[in-house]
Structures are given as C-alpha cells and as structure tokens.
Design an enzyme around this catalytic site. Structure first.
Site, PDB file in Angstrom:
ATOM      1  N   HIS A 368       0.787  -1.236   0.000  1.00 22.87           N
ATOM      2  CA  HIS A 368       0.000   0.000   0.000  1.00 22.87           C
ATOM      3  C   HIS A 368       0.812   1.276   0.000  1.00 22.87           C
ATOM      4  O   HIS A 368       0.267   2.345   0.258  1.00 22.87           O
ATOM      5  CB  HIS A 368      -0.911   0.040   1.233  1.00 22.87           C
ATOM      6  CG  HIS A 368      -2.122  -0.814   1.110  1.00 22.87           C
ATOM      7  ND1 HIS A 368      -3.284  -0.360   0.559  1.00 22.87           N
ATOM      8  CD2 HIS A 368      -2.345  -2.101   1.453  1.00 22.87           C
ATOM      9  CE1 HIS A 368      -4.189  -1.326   0.584  1.00 22.87           C
ATOM     10  NE2 HIS A 368      -3.637  -2.402   1.112  1.00 22.87           N
ATOM     11  N   LYS A 560      -8.814  13.934   3.884  1.00 21.14           N
ATOM     12  CA  LYS A 560      -7.904  12.783   3.949  1.00 21.14           C
ATOM     13  C   LYS A 560      -7.029  12.971   5.166  1.00 21.14           C
ATOM     14  O   LYS A 560      -6.967  14.072   5.713  1.00 21.14           O
ATOM     15  CB  LYS A 560      -7.055  12.681   2.684  1.00 21.14           C
ATOM     16  CG  LYS A 560      -6.400  14.002   2.270  1.00 21.14           C
ATOM     17  CD  LYS A 560      -5.655  13.919   0.948  1.00 21.14           C
ATOM     18  CE  LYS A 560      -6.546  13.931  -0.253  1.00 21.14           C
ATOM     19  NZ  LYS A 560      -6.523  12.669  -1.008  1.00 21.14           N
ATOM     20  N   ARG A 561      -6.344  11.908   5.580  1.00 22.79           N
ATOM     21  CA  ARG A 561      -5.410  12.056   6.693  1.00 22.79           C
ATOM     22  C   ARG A 561      -4.417  13.180   6.388  1.00 22.79           C
ATOM     23  O   ARG A 561      -4.022  13.369   5.240  1.00 22.79           O
ATOM     24  CB  ARG A 561      -4.634  10.746   6.908  1.00 22.79           C
ATOM     25  CG  ARG A 561      -5.420   9.697   7.651  1.00 22.79           C
ATOM     26  CD  ARG A 561      -5.847  10.128   9.028  1.00 22.79           C
ATOM     27  NE  ARG A 561      -4.742  10.090   9.957  1.00 22.79           N
ATOM     28  CZ  ARG A 561      -4.587   9.142  10.891  1.00 22.79           C
ATOM     29  NH1 ARG A 561      -5.485   8.198  11.047  1.00 22.79           N
ATOM     30  NH2 ARG A 561      -3.542   9.166  11.683  1.00 22.79           N
ATOM     31  N   LYS A 672     -14.330   8.253  -4.768  1.00 21.43           N
ATOM     32  CA  LYS A 672     -15.635   8.551  -4.157  1.00 21.43           C
ATOM     33  C   LYS A 672     -16.127   9.906  -4.628  1.00 21.43           C
ATOM     34  O   LYS A 672     -17.306  10.082  -4.960  1.00 21.43           O
ATOM     35  CB  LYS A 672     -15.515   8.594  -2.632  1.00 21.43           C
ATOM     36  CG  LYS A 672     -15.044   7.319  -1.977  1.00 21.43           C
ATOM     37  CD  LYS A 672     -14.675   7.587  -0.511  1.00 21.43           C
ATOM     38  CE  LYS A 672     -13.861   6.461   0.081  1.00 21.43           C
ATOM     39  NZ  LYS A 672     -13.231   6.838   1.368  1.00 21.43           N
TER      40      LYS A 672
HETATM   41  C1  LIG Z   1     -11.944   7.108   1.633  1.00 21.03           C
HETATM   42  C2  LIG Z   1     -11.492   7.496   2.969  1.00 21.03           C
HETATM   43  C3  LIG Z   1     -10.138   7.744   3.204  1.00 21.03           C
HETATM   44  C4  LIG Z   1      -9.087   7.673   2.115  1.00 21.03           C
HETATM   45  O1  LIG Z   1      -8.980   8.935   1.507  1.00 21.03           O
HETATM   46  P1  LIG Z   1      -7.743   9.281   0.535  1.00 21.03           P
HETATM   47  O2  LIG Z   1      -8.109  10.616  -0.009  1.00 21.03           O
HETATM   48  O3  LIG Z   1      -7.752   8.234  -0.523  1.00 21.03           O
HETATM   49  O4  LIG Z   1      -6.527   9.298   1.354  1.00 21.03           O
HETATM   50  C5  LIG Z   1      -9.749   8.114   4.466  1.00 21.03           C
HETATM   51  N1  LIG Z   1     -10.640   8.239   5.468  1.00 21.03           N
HETATM   52  C6  LIG Z   1     -11.957   8.029   5.269  1.00 21.03           C
HETATM   53  C7  LIG Z   1     -12.888   8.214   6.411  1.00 21.03           C
HETATM   54  C8  LIG Z   1     -12.435   7.643   4.023  1.00 21.03           C
HETATM   55  O5  LIG Z   1     -13.734   7.409   3.854  1.00 21.03           O
END
Ligand SMILES: *Cc1c(COP(=O)(O)O)cnc(C)c1O
Length: 826
Positions: A368, A560-561, A672
């Site tokens: 990953h 995102k994080r 998404k």
């Molecule tokens: C989809 C999702 C992520 C991943 O987001 P990225 O933009 O791909 O890093 C992280 N946290 C939550 C709660 C998500 O639903």
C-alpha cells in the site's frame, strides 16, 4: 423513502410491515426489558438494530450452509484495520426494510434520523487502507465470493478529533460504550496465543528444522463477528474480530486476598492491553512491542481459525492451498507466513519443504505504499525476545531464499544484501515487505503507477527475480455506501435516467449518463441535487464549527489524513494567496469558494499537528475578515470519518488530489468524489491518472510535476529560488511568517515556514505556480454553469470502473481464482 414511484422489485427479507413492527415491539420488550411508553432513544436504536440484524441472520445461516455444502476455496482477508462506517442505514437498505421503518417511526413520533444518531461507526481503522478492506468485503459478499475478514476488535478505535484553540486534541473512541448491536460473540471458537519463552530442538527431527516453542505468556483471543451482507443477494459473509483476554490463570487470587489489588490484576491488564487501542498511525511504528504483539495476536488467532474451518471439510494438507487463499492487507499481518510455517512444521510435523510449498501457495500480499519510511521493519532483538521461534523460522526462510538468489545471481553479494529479509545495518532488522514477497504467490500494487513504481524502485530486485509475481489491482470503492447511501438524491436521479438500479451492482452502466450531459433539463436537475446536498453540508458545518457558509459557493474539499506527502500545505498556500488577493483588491470579482478540509493527524506527528493549527488559524482570520469572508470561507471540519465523508462527498464540487506525484499509492477518496460528480484538481499520482484517462483530460484539472520530474528535481532542488522568483508565493509564505494568522506571534508557525524554505521535502513550492494557475482555470470553468455541470456529470458517468466490485473481480481472476457460491434466495 418518500418517493411515490413504484420501487423496483427488491429481494427483501423484511417480510411484512406488520411482522416487522411485531418484532420491534417484542425485541424492545425482551431484549431491552422495556415498553414503547418508557423506551429511551438508545432503547429505540438498539431495538431497531437488532430487528434489522435478525433479518440478516437467516441469510447468514443459509450462506454458511451453502459454503459448507460446496466446500469451496475461501478468501481469508487479513487486515489490522477495518473502517466500516455506520451499519444501520446499510443494513436497512440491504434488507429492504427501510420502507417499514419510516412509517413505524412516524407512528411512534421519532424519526429515523434521531435513532441514527445512536449508530456509532466502528472506527477500527485509520484511513484509506482500512476503508479499502471494508469496500472489498462489501464487494466480495455482493459477488457471492466465499470470504471471511479477520481483524482486531480494538476496545478504542481511531481517536476522536476535537480542536482546542485550533490545536488538535485526541479523545478516546469508546465505541462500544452503549454496546454494539451488530456483533455476535463466538466464545466457542476462542484461541490461545503464546508470547516470549524459549525454543528447543525436537529430538526426533534430524534436519534440525523442527523445534519446540514454549511460550512464557499466553493470552486468549475471544472472537466475535460482524455480518457483512451483500447487496441484492442473500449472501452474508462475516468479519471475525479478535479481542484479547487474559487466560484464566492470570488472576492472582492470593495477592487479591492479601490486599494487593493492583498486582493481582497486573497480568490481566497486560494481556488485555493487546487489543486495547488502534495505533493511530498507518505509516510509522509506535509502541513497538505492543504493536508487534497485536500483529502476532491477530494472525495467530486467525490462522488457527482458518485451519479449524479447513478441517471441518478436509483432511490432510495437500488440499490446503486449493481451499485457502489468504490475502495480506499490507505488511501488518505478515507474521502469518511464519506462523503457518511454525504450525505446519512444529505442530503438524510436516517436512519443511512441503510446509514451505503450502505456505507460499496460500499467501498473497497487497502493498500500500511507496514511502520507504512506511515499509515496516522489526528489530531482530525484539523478535527474538517476543517470538523466538518465529525469528528462527525467518532465519531459515531467508537462508533457503538466499540460496535460491545465489543460484540465480552467482557471486552477486550486493544483490543478496538488497534482497535479504534481514537488513544488517545500522542494526539487524526484519524487512516485513521482503518476507511478504518471498512467502507469497502474488504481490500487488493498488494503482497502475504504484505497481509500476513498486517494480521499478521499492521492490525492484524482487520484480526482476520473479516478474510473474507482480500484479496491479487498482483500488475501488463500493457504490452502495458511497453513492446510494451517501447520496440518495443523486442515486434517485441516476436510477430515473437509467431506468433501474442495475448500476448499483454494475457501475460501468453509469456511462449511459454521458448522453445526458448535453440535456439542459438533466443538467438542471443534477445541479439541484448538488445544491440540496450542499445545503445539508452547510447545516453540518454550522452545527459543528459555527461557521456559516454559502451553499452556492464553489465547494472545494480536501478530505484525507494529514500527511506531508498529501500536501495540505500546498492547498493552504493557495488559500492564503486568495486571501492576499482579496485584501489587496477588495473589489475584485472572485468566484465565491468554501474551502473545506477534513482529516486527522497522527498524535505524534508534530509537523502535521502544527499544520492543523495553521489551517484553523487561517480559517479564523479569513472567516472573520469582513471583506475576504464575502468571497471565501475556510473550514476544518473536526473528526473526519466515514460518516462525515458520506455528508461531505455528495456536496463537493472540487476534489483536491494534490499529493506529490509518485507518493500516493492510489487514493480512494479521489474515486468517491468523482463518482459523486466532483471535478478533480490533481497531480499525475496514484489512481488520479486512471481517473483522468477515463473522464478525459478536458474534465480534469491537471497540474504539477510528474513522478519522474519530481525525482529529477529533488536532486538539485532549491525551494528558496521559487520563493524569491514568485511574488504571490513569497507573499503567501511571508504572511505565515509575519504572524498574521497568529495574532502577531512570529514564532508559532515558524517551523512550517522553515520546512518550506528549508527542504520542502514534497516540492510544494515547485508546484505552487502551476497549482495556482490551475485553480484560476477552475474558477473560470465554474463561472460557466453548464460547462461545469457537464464536467460533473461526465466525471460520474465515466468512473464506474472504480467500483470495488471490479477490484474484487480482478483479484478473483488474477490472484485468488475463487468461484462464487450462490446462496438460496429468501
Ligand atoms: C476514503 C477514505 C479515506 C481515504 O482517503 P484518501 O483521499 O484516498 O486518502 C480516508 N478516510 C476516510 C474516512 C475515508 O472514507
């Protein structure tokens, strides 16, 4: 649901409304010991949850029976994280019972929304990796794939994020405080796991490869499971979660009797700490010993359970790889490889070579990351102490592996050193990714670019040695949760246009929406859906931050994080640039924007926690400036999680995917958002590339260095040159340095400035000008409403590929080679 249209025929296990109501009342009475008149909110929620859950139990029983009958090859998904999201709405949808709940709730004078407030999301994951596990399990069940997910039932999930004076504070996530109605304990299947101790030779084994481990400490793993229903199918799979319990002897009655209460329970506390918390960081190791214990606890319990299940229908070991395929979600569960070897060689007395052949054919590994610092290693010293037998096994595996290497590359010691499972300098450590590759049949990356870079850089020597092992399986997301549940308005519009709900299990059908992108009436309805979603989001923003935002402004989201490579600071430089422009030219006609951030920083990740403070400080300054705030609002929504994602994503116009190219493995937030009609501004990184290929370059705002250019520039990079050369960049950085966002305090955010002008590890300054210009192009596009809406429609229409159903099909074809097992319909 309030729609008057005849609903498509739904396979429902709901039975009749009357039966459902009867069950509710009966469950309230017998499960909660109360009546309609005196029931509390939690009573109502719990009762509804159990009533819905019960409708899945019959399906689960039939699934288990069908699986027993067919004795198929099973997928066992091992993951330290699952970010499942709330269960109630999902299970109402999957059982077709939502239609009953509305009228019943209305009769009782409560709303579904009120009850849903008690539906706590199990936060058993950090971010993308855990959410991927949840999406894949949803798709496996939907595709009737016989599968079990294994994980840890953390007592405390991912911390809850709040802000105090703009700084992140972490609060424990006591997610089971009111009980978890969605899980079933399975005490009969508990397992015992050992730690520490010593090993001795097995006297009857001349090869010396079999040994006997005597652990010094044992812990019980108590399983419970959560149901994972498929959509539009009776299949219900499970996730089995292990919780650590002290073995019975741990309670020291004599000490307790002597009044030494703390000492009496010491061993219990120590044992139970193993599943106490989810480590809030998916890229660096912490609390080392406990984290390693967690990892081993997960795989030891799970493998024993997998073998137990195998032996229900099979004898001998030859068929094991034909019946069992284990997918390792990143390196966290990689000790499973050594544990299976130990079980086969030491406990079941198989010859080493046979055991190794079985093991290698059983495991597959999903990588990953590309970040070297995120590649897990464990010190040999710790492993020798905690898992002495496993360390011996790793040495043996490495010994035979290096023999193979030596045969392939005679005399190439450098190659051996690079490939070795053991890193020698500066200290001896076990490279978990190497162990994973050596012990697996297939290794996969999670997006095309990621897989290519893995093979060219991080795992290059392995890709040369075993090119056929490497595969790409681009990530995906479940359209059930991230379109249907998150965005009911859009779902209804899509269903109306396409004629039925078939797109929910065949997402590429969305391409038929492309024709509608030229239909003005459709564009108007699309815009209306987005607007209503933005109104909903506006309310949530106001409730949780007090900031009032305009639902007609461009909704620009970065969720995102918080991580340096994702470059939230680049986004912030853009925000500050807009702020500076408005301050300088208050009369300028700027496109109104709401910039929405969401994300947590690991509690020990100080640079990112400071950046969070800065985001909040900039937000405060922007939102209270009478001139600027007319055009621009900045919000950092606290406690980003799956439930928040489900509210933000349907309302987003612009999706920020601005990581430095070559750093983001795939991303799934990008998928998404595109599926919900957000247009992406992004770099050529991770799955952004594949998104752009599909939606078309004209419907994607691309900027910045590509992965190769980033590598080349890094060699002779001088961030200061960019700073000196670009007046807007200089003004933005200077604004931070000057203390404008810190009430004049120049020291508070100095480390942020120093990081930018010093090393600027992720080349934010190099990409700044291209990014700002691209954002200006975004604003221009936004002014043309039809053009923007067309782009939005085409983004949704052309991203059906990113369904996790497609991802699971690819795993099935390329790696798992499992067949679906159909379950008798309701
Ligand atoms: C989809 C999702 C992520 C991943 O987001 P990225 O933009 O791909 O890093 C992280 N946290 C939550 C709660 C998500 O639903």
């Amino acid at each position: 649901m309030t729609d008057a249209r005849p609903r498509p025929k739904m396979r429902t296990v709901g039975g009749t409304l009357e039966a459902f109501e009867q069950d509710l009342i009966s469950n309230l009475y017998y499960q909660r010991g109360t009546t309609l008149e005196s029931a509390s909110g939690p009573d109502g929620y719990h009762t509804l949850a159990v009533t819905v859950r019960d409708r899945l139990v019959g399906r689960y029983a039939r699934t288990a029976a069908a699986h027993y009958q067919a004795n198929p090859r099973f997928v066992y998904y091992l993951s330290a994280e699952y970010l499942l999201g709330r269960q109630l709405r999902q299970n109402l949808l999957y059982t077709g019972t939502e239609q009953f709940v509305r009228p019943i709730a209305e009769d009782l004078g409560v709303s579904l929304e009120e009850l849903e407030a008690y539906d706590v999301e199990p936060g058993l994951g950090n971010g993308g990796l855990g959410r991927l596990a949840a999406c894949l399990l949803d798709s496996m069940a939907t595709l009737d794939i016989p599968a079990v997910g294994y994980g840890i039932r953390y007592e405390f999930g991912i911390f809850k994020q709040a802000f105090r004076d703009g700084a992140q504070v972490e609060r424990p996530d006591d997610w089971t405080f009111y009980g978890n109605p969605w899980e079933f304990p399975a005490p009969d299947d508990r397992q015992v796991v050992g730690f520490y101790g010593s090993t001795a030779p097995a006297l009857d084994d001349p090869s010396g490869l079999r040994r006997q481990w005597t652990p010094a400490e044992t812990v019980r793993g108590e399983p419970s499971h959560m149901l994972v229903p498929g959509y539009g199918t009776p299949t219900v799979n499970i996730i089995r979660l292990w919780q650590a319990r002290a073995s019975r002897e741990s309670f020291d009655l004599s000490r307790f009797g002597a009044g030494q209460y703390k000492e009496a329970v010491e061993d219990i506390v120590q044992a139970e700490n193993i599943s106490k918390v989810l480590y809030p960081d998916d890229s660096t190791e912490q609390g080392r010993e406990l984290r390693l214990k967690q990892q081993y606890f997960l795989v030891a319990c799970s493998l024993r359970d997998i073998i137990r299940r195998y032996r229900l229908r099979n004898t001998g070991w030859d068929a094991f790889p034909a019946k069992v395929v284990i997918q390792l979600n990143d390196t966290h569960p990689v000790m499973a490889i050594t544990e299976l070897m130990r079980l086969l060689v030491d406990e079941y007395r198989l010859d080493w070579d046979l055991a190794w052949s079985i093991t290698r054919r059983t495991f597959n590994y999903t990588c990953h990351t590309l970040l070297p610092e995120a590649l897990e290693t464990w010190s040999v010293e710790l492993l020798e102490r905690l898992l002495p037998r496993h360390m011996e096994i790793i040495y043996s595996i490495n010994h035979f592996f290096l023999q193979e290497v030596a045969a392939t590359y005679p005399g190439d010691l450098d190659k051996m050193r690079r490939l070795s499972i053991i890193q020698e300098y500066p200290e001896k450590r076990v490279r978990m990714a190497h162990l994973a590759v050596v012990g697996s049949t297939a290794v996969n990356g999670v997006a095309e670019l990621h897989t290519r870079l893995l093979a060219e850089t991080t795992l290059r020597d392995f890709a040369e040695l075993w090119p056929q092992k490497f595969h790409n399986v681009t990530n995906g997301v479940t359209p059930r949760r991230f379109v249907r549940l998150a965005n009911p308005r859009l779902s209804e519009l899509i269903t109306e246009r396409l004629g039925d709900e078939g797109w929910l299990t065949d997402l590429e059908r969305l391409d038929r929406l492309a024709g509608a992108a030229d239909d003005p009436a459709f564009l108007e309805r699309w815009r209306e859906v987005k607007r209503l979603n933005k109104v909903d989001l506006t309310h949530q923003v106001e409730r949780s931050t007090g900031v009032v935002v305009d639902p007609d402004a461009l909704c620009d989201v970065m969720i995102k994080r918080f991580h340096e490579y994702k470059r939230q600071h680049l986004k912030l430089l853009h925000v500050i640039t807009l702020f500076n422009r408005l301050r300088e030219m208050p009369e300028m006609d700027m496109v109104p924007r709401t910039v929405l951030f969401g994300g947590k920083a690991a509690p020990g990740y100080h640079a990112m926690k400071l950046l969070i403070r800065l985001v909040n400080a900039v937000a405060e300054t922007v939102n209270t400036d009478p001139v600027v705030s007319r055009h621009l609002k900045v919000v950092l929504l606290p406690d980003y999680n799956v439930s928040r994602a489900q509210v933000i994503i349907p309302a987003a116009d612009l999706s920020e995917q601005i990581s430095l190219a070559g750093k983001e493995a795939s991303g799934t937030g990008n998928m998404k958002l595109a599926l919900n009609g957000a247009v992406t501004i992004g770099t050529l990184d991770g799955a952004n590339i594949e998104i752009r290929d599909r939606v078309g370059a004209e419907n994607f705002f691309l900027f910045g260095l590509d992965a190769q250019q980033a590598v080349d520039l890094r060699r002779h990079y001088e961030p200061r040159a960019y700073y000196e050369r670009d007046p807007e960049l200089r003004a933005a950085v200077d604004a931070i340095a000057s203390g404008v966002f810190a009430k004049g305090d120049r020291s508070l955010f100095a480390p942020v400035v120093d990081a930018m002008l010093g090393r600027d590890e992720y080349l934010a300054l190099a990409d700044y000008r291209a990014y700002v210009e691209c954002q200006d192009a975004v604003a221009t596009a936004w002014r043309d409403r039809d053009r923007w809406t067309r782009m939005s429609v085409l983004n949704a229409a052309r991203t059906g590929f990113f369904s996790s159903d497609r991802t699971v099909r690819e795993y099935c074809d390329k790696i798992w080679r499992v067949d679906p097992v159909r379950v008798e319909p309701d």
